[in-house]
Design a protein around this motif. Structure first.
Motif, PDB file in Angstrom:
ATOM      1  N   PHE A  94       3.118  -3.750  31.539  1.00 42.98           N
ATOM      2  CA  PHE A  94       2.747  -4.980  30.848  1.00 42.98           C
ATOM      3  C   PHE A  94       1.231  -5.131  30.776  1.00 42.98           C
ATOM      4  CE2 PHE A  94       1.448  -9.432  31.083  1.00 42.98           C
ATOM      5  CZ  PHE A  94       2.021  -9.927  29.924  1.00 42.98           C
ATOM      6  N   TRP A  95       0.569  -4.976  31.925  1.00 40.60           N
ATOM      7  CA  TRP A  95      -0.883  -5.181  31.938  1.00 40.60           C
ATOM      8  C   TRP A  95      -1.627  -4.076  31.217  1.00 40.60           C
ATOM      9  CZ3 TRP A  95      -2.858  -9.600  31.916  1.00 40.60           C
ATOM     10  CH2 TRP A  95      -2.222 -10.647  32.572  1.00 40.60           C
ATOM     11  N   ARG A  96      -1.085  -2.864  31.172  1.00 37.01           N
ATOM     12  CA  ARG A  96      -1.702  -1.814  30.345  1.00 37.01           C
ATOM     13  C   ARG A  96      -1.745  -2.261  28.890  1.00 37.01           C
ATOM     14  NH1 ARG A  96       0.423   2.312  33.786  1.00 37.01           N
ATOM     15  NH2 ARG A  96       2.428   2.155  32.778  1.00 37.01           N
ATOM     16  N   SER A  97      -0.618  -2.811  28.414  1.00 30.89           N
ATOM     17  CA  SER A  97      -0.548  -3.298  27.031  1.00 30.89           C
ATOM     18  C   SER A  97      -1.507  -4.459  26.803  1.00 30.89           C
ATOM     19  CB  SER A  97       0.878  -3.749  26.686  1.00 30.89           C
ATOM     20  OG  SER A  97       1.779  -2.689  26.779  1.00 30.89           O
ATOM     21  N   MET A  98      -1.546  -5.388  27.745  1.00 29.58           N
ATOM     22  CA  MET A  98      -2.426  -6.550  27.595  1.00 29.58           C
ATOM     23  C   MET A  98      -3.903  -6.143  27.638  1.00 29.58           C
ATOM     24  SD  MET A  98      -0.796  -9.419  27.073  1.00 29.58           S
ATOM     25  CE  MET A  98      -1.770 -10.799  27.699  1.00 29.58           C
ATOM     26  N   ILE A  99      -4.266  -5.252  28.537  1.00 31.09           N
ATOM     27  CA  ILE A  99      -5.665  -4.808  28.651  1.00 31.09           C
ATOM     28  C   ILE A  99      -6.082  -4.062  27.390  1.00 31.09           C
ATOM     29  CG2 ILE A  99      -7.221  -3.270  29.927  1.00 31.09           C
ATOM     30  CD1 ILE A  99      -5.444  -4.052  32.448  1.00 31.09           C
ATOM     31  N   LYS A 100      -5.206  -3.223  26.888  1.00 34.80           N
ATOM     32  CA  LYS A 100      -5.499  -2.501  25.642  1.00 34.80           C
ATOM     33  C   LYS A 100      -5.773  -3.497  24.515  1.00 34.80           C
ATOM     34  CE  LYS A 100      -3.416   0.755  22.416  1.00 34.80           C
ATOM     35  NZ  LYS A 100      -2.195   1.483  22.060  1.00 34.80           N
ATOM     36  N   ALA A 101      -4.951  -4.530  24.415  1.00 36.44           N
ATOM     37  CA  ALA A 101      -5.139  -5.554  23.383  1.00 36.44           C
ATOM     38  C   ALA A 101      -6.435  -6.327  23.617  1.00 36.44           C
ATOM     39  CB  ALA A 101      -3.949  -6.517  23.357  1.00 36.44           C
ATOM     40  N   GLY A 102      -6.729  -6.639  24.862  1.00 33.89           N
ATOM     41  CA  GLY A 102      -7.952  -7.368  25.194  1.00 33.89           C
ATOM     42  C   GLY A 102      -9.206  -6.571  24.878  1.00 33.89           C
ATOM     43  N   ARG A 103      -9.154  -5.281  25.139  1.00 30.42           N
ATOM     44  CA  ARG A 103     -10.306  -4.431  24.810  1.00 30.42           C
ATOM     45  C   ARG A 103     -10.446  -4.296  23.293  1.00 30.42           C
ATOM     46  NH1 ARG A 103     -12.918  -2.662  29.199  1.00 30.42           N
ATOM     47  NH2 ARG A 103     -11.792  -2.016  31.068  1.00 30.42           N
ATOM     48  N   ALA A 104      -9.331  -4.138  22.599  1.00 33.32           N
ATOM     49  CA  ALA A 104      -9.374  -4.003  21.130  1.00 33.32           C
ATOM     50  C   ALA A 104      -9.932  -5.264  20.474  1.00 33.32           C
ATOM     51  CB  ALA A 104      -7.983  -3.697  20.589  1.00 33.32           C
ATOM     52  N   ASP A 105      -9.622  -6.433  21.035  1.00 33.24           N
ATOM     53  CA  ASP A 105     -10.123  -7.706  20.489  1.00 33.24           C
ATOM     54  C   ASP A 105     -11.536  -8.036  20.965  1.00 33.24           C
ATOM     55  OD1 ASP A 105      -7.717  -8.009  19.204  1.00 33.24           O
ATOM     56  OD2 ASP A 105      -7.014  -9.694  20.411  1.00 33.24           O
ATOM     57  N   GLY A 106     -12.075  -7.231  21.875  1.00 36.32           N
ATOM     58  CA  GLY A 106     -13.411  -7.488  22.391  1.00 36.32           C
ATOM     59  C   GLY A 106     -13.467  -8.583  23.440  1.00 36.32           C
ATOM     60  N   VAL A 107     -12.319  -9.037  23.900  1.00 36.69           N
ATOM     61  CA  VAL A 107     -12.271 -10.081  24.927  1.00 36.69           C
ATOM     62  C   VAL A 107     -12.514  -9.463  26.303  1.00 36.69           C
ATOM     63  CG1 VAL A 107     -10.810 -11.832  26.027  1.00 36.69           C
ATOM     64  CG2 VAL A 107     -10.735 -11.511  23.549  1.00 36.69           C
TER      65      VAL A 107
END
Length: 192
Positions: A130-143
């Motif tokens: 779950f957190w791998r997916s969330m971190i990937k999304a967070g990095r992609a969004d620049g957050v």
């Protein structure tokens, strides 16, 4: 092969019946006899699958966790949703899950979920995914733009959210915990 399939089907019937009863009435107020009657599996046969009610409750707790984890995973993997929205949806989910249980049994049931070794083993593996997916999304969004390794962020996120979901009942505190999660004790993004 048919025998194994029948065993698997019987086990599923028992767990599904116990799930229906335990999530409505509670674990303590659900009897093995009621599970036997609802599942259509004899009382004696039921004990061939589960040596006691506690073992059956563990299986129900695992099913409960898996079903709810799937919904959370869908949030994490939704490419059409930005990271901050995903995070807010994720932070609301534990309360929604708790509200799906009858109020008088939610503490008892969630305690079983938290104490079950089978649930904890599954949760540890799921939490990483779950957190791998969330971190990937967070990095992609620049957050998430920290140079901290994804594994460390995932470990922190898992510990933090586990604590908040099991110890924080006041909804007014949630925005503060979200801010703490996102920006740490600095309280805002630090510019270099």
């Amino acid at each position: 092969m048919k025998r194994d399939l029948k065993k698997e089907l019987n086990r599923k019937l028992i767990v599904d019946a116990a799930y229906q009863l335990m999530t409505k009435k509670g674990i303590q107020k659900t009897s093995i006899k009621e599970v036997s009657e609802l599942s259509g599996i004899s009382f004696v046969t039921l004990y061939k699958y589960f040596k006691n009610k506690d073992e059956l409750a563990d299986a129900v707790a695992l099913l409960f966790f898996k079903e709810n984890a799937q919904g959370l995973q869908k949030i994490a993997e939704d490419d059409a949703t930005d990271f901050l929205t995903k995070f807010q949806e994720f932070s609301l989910k534990p309360k929604q899950i708790q509200q799906n249980l009858a109020p008088d049994i939610s503490d008892e049931f969630l305690q079983k979920v938290n104490q079950s070794a089978a649930v904890q083993a599954y949760a540890a593996e799921w939490n990483q995914q779950f957190w791998r997916s969330m971190i990937k999304a967070g990095r992609a969004d620049g957050v998430i733009n920290s140079d901290v390794a994804d594994d460390v962020i995932g470990l922190f996120a898992g510990m933090f959210t586990q604590y908040v979901s099991t110890h924080v009942d006041d909804p007014k505190l949630m925005p503060q915990f979200e801010k703490l999660f996102m920006y740490g004790i600095a309280g805002k993004p630090i510019k270099k």
